[in-house]
Motif scaffolding. Sequence first.
Motif, PDB file in Angstrom:
ATOM      1  N   GLN A  18      -2.617  45.122  23.322  1.00  0.00           N
ATOM      2  CA  GLN A  18      -2.383  43.946  24.179  1.00  0.00           C
ATOM      3  C   GLN A  18      -2.692  44.231  25.646  1.00  0.00           C
ATOM      4  O   GLN A  18      -2.519  43.366  26.494  1.00  0.00           O
ATOM      5  CB  GLN A  18      -0.922  43.541  24.116  1.00  0.00           C
ATOM      6  CG  GLN A  18      -0.352  43.320  22.752  1.00  0.00           C
ATOM      7  CD  GLN A  18       1.115  42.949  22.875  1.00  0.00           C
ATOM      8  OE1 GLN A  18       1.460  41.905  23.414  1.00  0.00           O
ATOM      9  NE2 GLN A  18       1.984  43.822  22.402  1.00  0.00           N
ATOM     10  N   ASP A  78      -0.247  43.976  32.340  1.00  0.00           N
ATOM     11  CA  ASP A  78       0.122  44.066  30.925  1.00  0.00           C
ATOM     12  C   ASP A  78       1.040  45.250  30.654  1.00  0.00           C
ATOM     13  O   ASP A  78       1.919  45.186  29.805  1.00  0.00           O
ATOM     14  CB  ASP A  78      -1.133  44.226  30.052  1.00  0.00           C
ATOM     15  CG  ASP A  78      -2.054  43.020  30.149  1.00  0.00           C
ATOM     16  OD1 ASP A  78      -1.554  41.876  30.274  1.00  0.00           O
ATOM     17  OD2 ASP A  78      -3.281  43.226  30.103  1.00  0.00           O
ATOM     18  N   LYS A 104       3.898  43.284  29.253  1.00  0.00           N
ATOM     19  CA  LYS A 104       4.153  43.327  27.810  1.00  0.00           C
ATOM     20  C   LYS A 104       4.744  44.668  27.407  1.00  0.00           C
ATOM     21  O   LYS A 104       5.450  44.786  26.409  1.00  0.00           O
ATOM     22  CB  LYS A 104       2.844  43.114  27.048  1.00  0.00           C
ATOM     23  CG  LYS A 104       2.180  41.781  27.325  1.00  0.00           C
ATOM     24  CD  LYS A 104       0.845  41.685  26.574  1.00  0.00           C
ATOM     25  CE  LYS A 104       0.210  40.340  26.784  1.00  0.00           C
ATOM     26  NZ  LYS A 104      -0.884  40.366  27.738  1.00  0.00           N
TER      27      LYS A 104
END
Length: 143
Positions: A18, A78, A104
Motif C-alpha cells: 500500500q 503512506d 497506513k
Amino acid sequence: MSHHDHYSAEEIAAALGQVRTIALVGASPKPDRPSYGVMRFLLSRGFRVFPVNPGQVGKEILGQRVYGQLADIPDPIDMVDVFRAPEFLSDVVDEALSLPKHPKLIWGQLSVRDDAAAAKAEREGVTVIMDRCPAIEIPRLGL
C-alpha cells in the motif's frame, strides 16, 4: 505473546504493497548511518521518501528536501519509517495520528519497539510493524 513478536510474509507484503510515499523519521545525511542506506534503497525502489530531521531542515539528503516534522510534509504519507530510539516511538505515533490523513503504516526499524505506542496507532486503524527493516524485508520477500 504479542502479535508483534512475529509477522508473516503475507502481513509484511500486504502492508508494504500500500506504500508509495514514506516519511523517514531520524534521517541522517551521513552515508555510514543505517537510515541513509535504507533511504537510498527505498529511493532506488521507486518510493518517494521525505527525510525528517529537525536539525537538517531545508537541507537535502540524497537529493530530497528535509522536513522538521511530519506535519511539514506537503503530501499525504503512506508509511512512517522510524529511525529513533524506542522511547521516541510513542511521540512519533502521536505526531502521525495528528495528521489530517493518517499514514497506513508505521514502521519501527530494528530494535525500535513499543507495544503501547503500537496499540495506540492500531486503535486508529494504522498498521504497525516493529523491529524490522524494509531494506531487508523487501528483497527477502521479492517485492
